[in-house]
Design an enzyme around this catalytic site. Structure first.
Site, PDB file in Angstrom:
ATOM      1  N   ARG A 187       0.862  -1.189   0.000  1.00 60.79           N
ATOM      2  CA  ARG A 187       0.000   0.000   0.000  1.00 60.79           C
ATOM      3  C   ARG A 187       0.891   1.229   0.000  1.00 60.79           C
ATOM      4  O   ARG A 187       1.727   1.396   0.886  1.00 60.79           O
ATOM      5  CB  ARG A 187      -0.920   0.039   1.219  1.00 60.79           C
ATOM      6  CG  ARG A 187      -2.076   1.039   1.055  1.00 60.79           C
ATOM      7  CD  ARG A 187      -2.889   1.206   2.323  1.00 60.79           C
ATOM      8  NE  ARG A 187      -2.143   1.921   3.334  1.00 60.79           N
ATOM      9  CZ  ARG A 187      -2.038   1.538   4.614  1.00 60.79           C
ATOM     10  NH1 ARG A 187      -2.615   0.432   5.043  1.00 60.79           N
ATOM     11  NH2 ARG A 187      -1.336   2.248   5.471  1.00 60.79           N
ATOM     12  N   GLU A 203       4.705   7.177   2.323  1.00 62.41           N
ATOM     13  CA  GLU A 203       5.508   5.963   2.538  1.00 62.41           C
ATOM     14  C   GLU A 203       4.929   4.825   1.718  1.00 62.41           C
ATOM     15  O   GLU A 203       3.806   4.888   1.224  1.00 62.41           O
ATOM     16  CB  GLU A 203       5.543   5.587   4.018  1.00 62.41           C
ATOM     17  CG  GLU A 203       4.202   5.191   4.595  1.00 62.41           C
ATOM     18  CD  GLU A 203       4.274   4.757   6.059  1.00 62.41           C
ATOM     19  OE1 GLU A 203       5.384   4.619   6.594  1.00 62.41           O
ATOM     20  OE2 GLU A 203       3.212   4.554   6.652  1.00 62.41           O
ATOM     21  N   SER A 210      -2.846  -2.938   6.071  1.00 64.21           N
ATOM     22  CA  SER A 210      -4.178  -3.334   6.550  1.00 64.21           C
ATOM     23  C   SER A 210      -5.320  -2.542   5.904  1.00 64.21           C
ATOM     24  O   SER A 210      -5.099  -1.643   5.101  1.00 64.21           O
ATOM     25  CB  SER A 210      -4.238  -3.179   8.064  1.00 64.21           C
ATOM     26  OG  SER A 210      -3.937  -1.848   8.404  1.00 64.21           O
ATOM     27  N   LYS A 368      12.054   3.135   5.895  1.00 57.00           N
ATOM     28  CA  LYS A 368      12.171   4.569   5.572  1.00 57.00           C
ATOM     29  C   LYS A 368      13.517   4.889   4.929  1.00 57.00           C
ATOM     30  O   LYS A 368      13.622   5.709   4.037  1.00 57.00           O
ATOM     31  CB  LYS A 368      12.023   5.414   6.838  1.00 57.00           C
ATOM     32  CG  LYS A 368      10.770   5.146   7.664  1.00 57.00           C
ATOM     33  CD  LYS A 368       9.559   5.831   7.070  1.00 57.00           C
ATOM     34  CE  LYS A 368       8.370   5.744   8.017  1.00 57.00           C
ATOM     35  NZ  LYS A 368       7.933   4.369   8.272  1.00 57.00           N
ATOM     36  N   GLU A 426       7.221   1.178  12.010  1.00 55.23           N
ATOM     37  CA  GLU A 426       5.943   1.106  11.324  1.00 55.23           C
ATOM     38  C   GLU A 426       4.825   1.252  12.343  1.00 55.23           C
ATOM     39  O   GLU A 426       5.041   1.119  13.534  1.00 55.23           O
ATOM     40  CB  GLU A 426       5.797  -0.255  10.621  1.00 55.23           C
ATOM     41  CG  GLU A 426       6.746  -0.434   9.462  1.00 55.23           C
ATOM     42  CD  GLU A 426       6.545   0.585   8.359  1.00 55.23           C
ATOM     43  OE1 GLU A 426       5.397   0.997   8.119  1.00 55.23           O
ATOM     44  OE2 GLU A 426       7.535   0.997   7.753  1.00 55.23           O
ATOM     45  N   GLY A 427       3.623   1.493  11.819  1.00 54.65           N
ATOM     46  CA  GLY A 427       2.447   1.370  12.677  1.00 54.65           C
ATOM     47  C   GLY A 427       1.996   2.651  13.355  1.00 54.65           C
ATOM     48  O   GLY A 427       1.224   2.625  14.283  1.00 54.65           O
ATOM     49  N   ARG A 509      -7.750   7.692   4.434  1.00 56.58           N
ATOM     50  CA  ARG A 509      -7.817   7.928   5.880  1.00 56.58           C
ATOM     51  C   ARG A 509      -7.887   9.421   6.128  1.00 56.58           C
ATOM     52  O   ARG A 509      -7.154  10.185   5.503  1.00 56.58           O
ATOM     53  CB  ARG A 509      -6.578   7.365   6.587  1.00 56.58           C
ATOM     54  CG  ARG A 509      -6.713   5.894   6.925  1.00 56.58           C
ATOM     55  CD  ARG A 509      -5.405   5.321   7.351  1.00 56.58           C
ATOM     56  NE  ARG A 509      -4.402   5.564   6.314  1.00 56.58           N
ATOM     57  CZ  ARG A 509      -3.131   5.239   6.438  1.00 56.58           C
ATOM     58  NH1 ARG A 509      -2.698   4.669   7.523  1.00 56.58           N
ATOM     59  NH2 ARG A 509      -2.273   5.483   5.457  1.00 56.58           N
TER      60      ARG A 509
END
Length: 533
Positions: A187, A203, A210, A368, A426-427, A509
């Site tokens: 993604r 990124e 997800s 990154k 991440e995350g 988002r």
């Protein structure tokens, strides 16, 4: 979508919504509702007054009925009610944080996933640009993943200061074999920069990308709402692009499973021990089972360590079942490796002949530091031949620098608001913004440490701020918001044969513009969809 007969229109007067909507004007504190820019829609051709105290501004509008804030509230309450019913009936659900078992036992302590009540407008030309980039990025990930030297060398300094990256690189160096079947579920996330009007990549996610399930649902939800309230909204539900992310992800996993070529083998989903976002994952599993008849198992890294073994021919067996494809929805953050057991499991899986999604090398390509390396002049040419493709990728790159670049570091200390500092994490929830950028850089300079290799500097993107209605925990909340568009991509190849390489749906988002971080599961953002303008 002829669903209007299903809508719960409890006695709302069908007055066109142009009477409810007013474009935001900072000088007169009138109400504003949508993120749709006035020029995009016919009903915004004249700014409509919302209350009688603005008569002196709009003499030509005095005959328009005046709608109060209460009408607005009532309308949004109605739409929110419809949307919450729809979300509950269609499984747009997460585990509720306030319920203890919600992350481990399905069906317990449910709450709707956070979503935007209406889609966000997005220029069709930029939408097409983002979609066109997906197959090129897929191909790039694959090419870079095969360059063992490039990955090891680019990350060698990061390795010294970042324990997590270091462990991943160790596994990578132990494997160093070319996977024959390579599966990528990616993604790529973008924002529209207000100043340059350009689409810039935030990124590229190569592990656990997800919301394929939820983004498909929110698109359906928005089409439903727009067709329900068509008379009021005057918006065309067809302008919300269809989103088949969940089916396309399932198709890619199913095709990888058939390439592996053992109908008795299973797909293993590697999950976190407590996962409140389990329904997005179960959605994908349900499609795999119903459409392709594939058996899947869910295991944590610790369970893989306990139950997993590699048979003499390289086959991975977990709990006595042969695994054809490993799909990681965990393993992307240091928190997923609380002990050596989890690292053993990761190495075991990498050493096996199962198809990994992602393999360790695909995982590293998503870091990154690699993103920053690829943005350097001349580097893309190392991996791609097609000049047009290279130009398209470059056009989407934001400014990215390593902290070795003293000129940029100086600039960032002087103007920290123009930069974001990103660690190899991440995350969501790890980036550094604003004055903290200056403080962090000055601290790194003082200590003269190698720590700076753990970070990259990125140009801060200033996206369009628009008005949105965000739904969280059953309540709507109107706020100024910014959006990030994620384009899903699926890639599958077996040796020299590319079986699949395409754009596969999207995730929008939206988050309150004052919030720097953007994770939905982390609690900052809501899931949205696109309204093409």
């Amino acid at each position: 979508m002829a669903t209007s007969h299903l809508c719960f229109n409890r006695g709302i007067q069908t007055t066109p919504l142009s009477t409810f909507i007013h474009h935001h004007n900072t000088h007169n504190h009138t109400l504003f509702l949508f993120s749709y820019r006035r020029q995009s829609y016919p009903f915004f051709s004249t700014p409509l007054q919302m209350s009688s105290n603005h008569h002196h501004h709009h003499h030509h509008l005095t005959s328009t009925p005046v709608f109060t804030n209460a009408d607005h509230q009532r309308f949004l309450d109605h739409v929110a009610y419809d949307a919450l019913v729809w979300a509950s009936l269609h499984g747009l659900l997460m585990g509720d944080q306030s319920s203890q078992k919600s992350g481990t036992i399905p069906g317990v302590g449910l709450v709707h996933a956070p979503f935007a009540l209406f889609p966000t407008s997005f220029p069709e030309t930029k939408w097409n640009q983002a979609c066109e980039l997906a197959p090129i990025f897929n191909e790039l990930v694959d090419r870079v993943s095969l360059d063992y030297q490039f990955l090891q060398e680019s990350l060698s300094r990061t390795k010294k200061v970042d324990q997590f990256t270091s462990r991943l690189l160790d596994i990578h160096s132990k494997i160093n074999k070319k996977e024959e079947i390579r599966l990528g579920l990616h993604r790529s996330d973008y924002m529209l920069d207000e100043q340059t009007k350009s689409l810039l990549q935030i990124e590229l996610n190569t592990i656990s990308s997800s919301f394929a399930g939820f983004s498909s649902l929110v698109t359906q939800l928005h089409r439903y709402i727009l067709s329900c309230h068509e008379k009021l909204l005057g918006l065309d539900s067809e302008k919300v692009p269809t989103n088949n992310a969940v089916n396309q992800y399932a198709e890619a996993l199913a095709k990888a499973w058939s390439e592996y070529n053992n109908p008795r083998a299973v797909i293993m989903i590697v999950v976190q021990a407590e996962e409140r976002n389990m329904y997005d994952q179960h959605f994908l599993s349900a499609v795999l089972r119903d459409k392709y008849g594939i058996t899947f198992v869910r295991k944590t890294l610790a369970e893989v360590d306990q139950e997993g073994e590699i048979l003499p021919d390289g086959t991975l067996s977990v709990g006595g079942q042969e695994v054809a494809v490993i799909y990681f929805r965990a393993g992307y953050t240091p928190l997923d490796y609380p002990s050596e057991s989890e690292w053993r499991a990761r190495l075991l899986m990498e050493q096996s002949s199962a198809v990994k999604c992602p393999s360790i090398s695909y995982h590293l390509v998503g870091s990154k530091k690699i993103q920053q390396e690829l943005a350097k002049p001349g580097v893309l040419e190392r991996f791609l031949e097609n000049k047009d493709d290279i130009a398209k990728l470059r056009e989407s790159f934001a400014g990215l620098w390593s902290l070795d670049d003293s000129d940029i570091v100086q600039k960032a200390i002087e103007r920290p608001e123009l930069f974001v500092m990103k660690p190899q994490r991440e995350g969501g929830g790890n980036n550094i913004y604003g004055d903290a950028v200056r403080e962090s850089l000055i601290n790194l300079q003082k200590t003269g440490s190698q720590e700076n290799a753990a970070y990259i500097l990125m140009q801060r993107i200033f996206p369009t701020i628009s008005e949105a209605v965000l739904m969280r925990n059953g309540h709507w909340h109107r706020d100024r918001a910014i959006s990030e568009l994620g384009i899903f991509g699926t890639y599958l190849r077996n040796k020299d044969r590319v079986i699949m390489n395409k754009q596969s749906g999207y995730l929008m988002r939206t988050k309150i513009s004052s919030s720097d971080e953007g994770g939905v599961a982390a609690g900052y953002a809501v899931i949205d969809s696109v309204y093409l303008t």
